[in-house]
Design a protein around this motif. Structure first.
Motif, PDB file in Angstrom:
ATOM      1  N   GLY A 191      -1.593 -26.763 -28.624  1.00 52.85           N
ATOM      2  CA  GLY A 191      -1.925 -26.951 -27.216  1.00 52.85           C
ATOM      3  C   GLY A 191      -2.091 -25.634 -26.507  1.00 52.85           C
ATOM      4  N   ILE A 192      -1.768 -25.612 -25.225  1.00 52.79           N
ATOM      5  CA  ILE A 192      -1.917 -24.422 -24.408  1.00 52.79           C
ATOM      6  C   ILE A 192      -0.824 -23.425 -24.760  1.00 52.79           C
ATOM      7  N   SER A 193      -1.206 -22.170 -24.941  1.00 56.83           N
ATOM      8  CA  SER A 193      -0.227 -21.109 -25.162  1.00 56.83           C
ATOM      9  C   SER A 193       0.225 -20.591 -23.812  1.00 56.83           C
ATOM     10  N   GLY A 194       1.500 -20.800 -23.483  1.00 55.35           N
ATOM     11  CA  GLY A 194       2.004 -20.408 -22.184  1.00 55.35           C
ATOM     12  C   GLY A 194       1.266 -21.126 -21.083  1.00 55.35           C
ATOM     13  N   SER A 195       0.777 -20.367 -20.109  1.00 53.79           N
ATOM     14  CA  SER A 195       0.020 -20.956 -19.009  1.00 53.79           C
ATOM     15  C   SER A 195      -1.478 -20.936 -19.270  1.00 53.79           C
ATOM     16  N   GLY A 196      -1.891 -20.489 -20.491  1.00 48.49           N
ATOM     17  CA  GLY A 196      -3.294 -20.440 -20.834  1.00 48.49           C
ATOM     18  C   GLY A 196      -3.916 -19.115 -20.387  1.00 48.49           C
ATOM     19  N   PRO A 197      -5.214 -18.929 -20.700  1.00 50.43           N
ATOM     20  CA  PRO A 197      -6.148 -19.898 -21.256  1.00 50.43           C
ATOM     21  C   PRO A 197      -6.128 -20.004 -22.786  1.00 50.43           C
ATOM     22  N   SER A 198      -5.303 -19.194 -23.466  1.00 49.41           N
ATOM     23  CA  SER A 198      -5.286 -19.259 -24.932  1.00 49.41           C
ATOM     24  C   SER A 198      -4.794 -20.620 -25.398  1.00 49.41           C
ATOM     25  N   ILE A 199      -5.330 -21.039 -26.529  1.00 51.32           N
ATOM     26  CA  ILE A 199      -4.956 -22.302 -27.169  1.00 51.32           C
ATOM     27  C   ILE A 199      -4.474 -21.964 -28.572  1.00 51.32           C
ATOM     28  N   PHE A 200      -3.369 -22.591 -29.005  1.00 55.92           N
ATOM     29  CA  PHE A 200      -2.858 -22.352 -30.348  1.00 55.92           C
ATOM     30  C   PHE A 200      -2.788 -23.657 -31.123  1.00 55.92           C
ATOM     31  N   MET A 201      -2.925 -23.541 -32.438  1.00 56.24           N
ATOM     32  CA  MET A 201      -2.777 -24.680 -33.332  1.00 56.24           C
ATOM     33  C   MET A 201      -1.933 -24.269 -34.534  1.00 56.24           C
ATOM     34  N   LEU A 202      -1.038 -25.146 -34.956  1.00 51.27           N
ATOM     35  CA  LEU A 202      -0.187 -24.906 -36.120  1.00 51.27           C
ATOM     36  C   LEU A 202      -0.742 -25.631 -37.331  1.00 51.27           C
ATOM     37  N   SER A 203      -0.696 -24.965 -38.474  1.00 59.63           N
ATOM     38  CA  SER A 203      -1.177 -25.553 -39.731  1.00 59.63           C
ATOM     39  C   SER A 203      -0.201 -25.252 -40.856  1.00 59.63           C
ATOM     40  N   LYS A 204      -0.179 -26.147 -41.831  1.00 59.35           N
ATOM     41  CA  LYS A 204       0.706 -25.962 -42.982  1.00 59.35           C
ATOM     42  C   LYS A 204       0.120 -24.970 -43.973  1.00 59.35           C
ATOM     43  N   GLU A 205      -1.212 -25.003 -44.150  1.00 59.44           N
ATOM     44  CA  GLU A 205      -1.856 -24.148 -45.142  1.00 59.44           C
ATOM     45  C   GLU A 205      -2.804 -23.152 -44.467  1.00 59.44           C
ATOM     46  N   GLU A 206      -2.978 -21.999 -45.108  1.00 56.03           N
ATOM     47  CA  GLU A 206      -3.831 -20.956 -44.551  1.00 56.03           C
ATOM     48  C   GLU A 206      -5.290 -21.397 -44.469  1.00 56.03           C
ATOM     49  N   TYR A 207      -5.770 -22.128 -45.492  1.00 51.81           N
ATOM     50  CA  TYR A 207      -7.185 -22.516 -45.473  1.00 51.81           C
ATOM     51  C   TYR A 207      -7.465 -23.468 -44.309  1.00 51.81           C
ATOM     52  N   LYS A 222      -3.910  -8.871 -24.016  1.00 48.40           N
ATOM     53  CA  LYS A 222      -4.582  -8.822 -22.721  1.00 48.40           C
ATOM     54  C   LYS A 222      -3.764  -9.540 -21.649  1.00 48.40           C
ATOM     55  N   PRO A 223      -3.559  -8.901 -20.506  1.00 42.18           N
ATOM     56  CA  PRO A 223      -2.881  -9.582 -19.394  1.00 42.18           C
ATOM     57  C   PRO A 223      -3.623 -10.854 -18.995  1.00 42.18           C
ATOM     58  N   GLY A 224      -2.848 -11.891 -18.676  1.00 36.22           N
ATOM     59  CA  GLY A 224      -3.462 -13.151 -18.280  1.00 36.22           C
ATOM     60  C   GLY A 224      -3.981 -13.974 -19.433  1.00 36.22           C
ATOM     61  N   SER A 225      -3.621 -13.625 -20.670  1.00 34.54           N
ATOM     62  CA  SER A 225      -4.127 -14.332 -21.842  1.00 34.54           C
ATOM     63  C   SER A 225      -3.306 -15.571 -22.186  1.00 34.54           C
ATOM     64  N   GLY A 226      -2.079 -15.655 -21.672  1.00 31.43           N
ATOM     65  CA  GLY A 226      -1.183 -16.733 -22.083  1.00 31.43           C
ATOM     66  C   GLY A 226      -0.470 -16.432 -23.374  1.00 31.43           C
ATOM     67  N   LEU A 227      -0.526 -15.178 -23.819  1.00 30.98           N
ATOM     68  CA  LEU A 227       0.117 -14.780 -25.078  1.00 30.98           C
ATOM     69  C   LEU A 227       1.298 -13.834 -24.848  1.00 30.98           C
ATOM     70  N   GLY A 228       1.906 -13.936 -23.682  1.00 32.31           N
ATOM     71  CA  GLY A 228       3.121 -13.165 -23.425  1.00 32.31           C
ATOM     72  C   GLY A 228       2.892 -11.683 -23.241  1.00 32.31           C
ATOM     73  N   SER A 229       1.804 -11.309 -22.580  1.00 37.13           N
ATOM     74  CA  SER A 229       1.503  -9.893 -22.375  1.00 37.13           C
ATOM     75  C   SER A 229       2.601  -9.204 -21.571  1.00 37.13           C
ATOM     76  N   SER A 230       3.023  -9.819 -20.466  1.00 35.81           N
ATOM     77  CA  SER A 230       4.075  -9.208 -19.648  1.00 35.81           C
ATOM     78  C   SER A 230       5.405  -9.176 -20.394  1.00 35.81           C
ATOM     79  N   ALA A 231       5.669 -10.197 -21.182  1.00 36.30           N
ATOM     80  CA  ALA A 231       6.920 -10.235 -21.957  1.00 36.30           C
ATOM     81  C   ALA A 231       6.952  -9.124 -22.993  1.00 36.30           C
ATOM     82  N   ALA A 232       5.813  -8.842 -23.620  1.00 37.93           N
ATOM     83  CA  ALA A 232       5.763  -7.794 -24.635  1.00 37.93           C
ATOM     84  C   ALA A 232       6.102  -6.433 -24.029  1.00 37.93           C
ATOM     85  N   SER A 233       5.530  -6.129 -22.874  1.00 37.93           N
ATOM     86  CA  SER A 233       5.833  -4.855 -22.214  1.00 37.93           C
ATOM     87  C   SER A 233       7.287  -4.795 -21.768  1.00 37.93           C
TER      88      SER A 233
END
Length: 317
Positions: free
Chosen positions: A263-279, A97-108
């Motif tokens: 933290g914030i993914s790109g400029s937001g509003p999405s938030i990401f978190m990194l984890s070592k394990e799937e659970y 989705k555009p404006g998601s902070g997940l690189g929508s414009s970069a993907a296109s």
């Protein structure tokens, strides 16, 4: 190659272009990571006549004029260096989705030039493709940044050591799970840049440099503890987080649930978190669901991993 261009019903390709997380907390405009999900799907075909024709399969009402569309602007830059007359038809099924902070414009932008390069016989390097696709980012945000573009094209995690001249470093990393929540509100990249301070205190810059170096070292040494300690932003996040309801709650509770950090993914509003394990990553997703359900804000979540292939041609027609 010229025959393909001038033949009616020129060949086409389908490309999957991944979402990306820019900045990775402390690495504003210099670090980025590609995700396995979500991904845009693009079909690009050679045309009999020069020029670019753009169509959309979504309801986002994005421009179709090449110079106003991120994919079109990227292709125009590529065509300018190709020199020979060539034309492209671009069909975009936008799932980021555009404006998601997940690189929508970069993907296109990235998907378009990766597809075009394939159709032309791969005359351009990945660095060239990043350079072309940065023109799309300028259309989207007014700035030629590459922290989404580089991982989208190279895959994995990338460091942008320099923009002019372009200097991209691919980083290794241990297995990591990525949990993302996308609150269904929009934060425009251009707006999120305007609220940033133009100057920072030296002590804040020193702390930030240490975190960036620590994060890169943590990735390359497979040191989860160092990765977690380095996921701290003392410059950008304190300002941008005020635009994202529930941010502080999500971050604290995700770390309490075992996440390494995020933290914030790109400029937001999405938030990401990194984890070592799937659970743990799935437990973090439950935290995110709980926070935004209580806030009454619609949202979408993903539990995914790092995409090491980048934008990829998956079908030749």
């Amino acid at each position: 190659m010229a025959n393909d261009v001038n033949t009616p019903g020129g060949k086409g390709v389908q490309v999957f272009a991944p979402a990306t997380v820019a900045n990775l907390v402390c690495g504003f405009d210099v670090l980025g990571m590609a995700l396995q999900q979500p991904q845009d799907v693009m079909t690009v075909r050679l045309r009999e006549e020069p020029g670019i024709v753009i169509q959309h399969a979504d309801g986002y009402q994005l421009p179709v004029e090449p110079e106003k569309n991120v994919a079109g602007a990227s292709l125009l830059a590529l065509m300018d260096e190709w020199k020979e007359k060539v034309g492209f038809e671009v069909f975009i099924d936008k799932r980021i989705k555009p404006g998601s902070g997940l690189g929508s414009s970069a993907a296109s932008s990235a998907g378009a030039v990766v597809a075009a390069n394939h159709l032309l016989g791969n005359p351009f390097s990945k660095e060239d493709l990043v350079r072309f696709a940065m023109n799309g980012e300028k259309v989207a945000s007014g700035v030629k940044h590459a922290d989404n573009i580089a991982p989208c094209i190279y895959g994995g995690i990338t460091l942008i050591r320099s923009i002019f001249p372009l200097d991209i470093v691919q980083l290794t990393a241990p297995p990591l799970y990525v949990t993302v929540v996308h609150p269904q509100i929009e934060v425009r990249t251009s707006d999120a840049r305007q609220i940033l301070r133009k100057e920072v205190q030296l002590k804040a810059a020193i702390k930030q440099w240490g975190n960036i170096a620590g994060l890169v070292a943590g990735f390359m040494k497979n040191d989860y503890g160092l990765i977690g300690r380095s996921l701290e932003d003392v410059i950008i996040e304190p300002v941008r987080s005020i635009l994202i309801p529930g941010f502080d709650d999500v971050k604290k509770k995700s770390k309490d649930a075992g996440a390494l950090g995020g933290g914030i993914s790109g400029s937001g509003p999405s938030i990401f978190m990194l984890s070592k394990e799937e659970y743990v990553a799935k437990g973090v997703e439950e935290v995110m669901i709980d926070v935004y359900t209580r806030l009454g804000i619609e949202f979408k979540t993903y539990v995914t991993m790092i995409n090491y292939s980048g934008a990829k041609v998956v079908d030749v027609q």
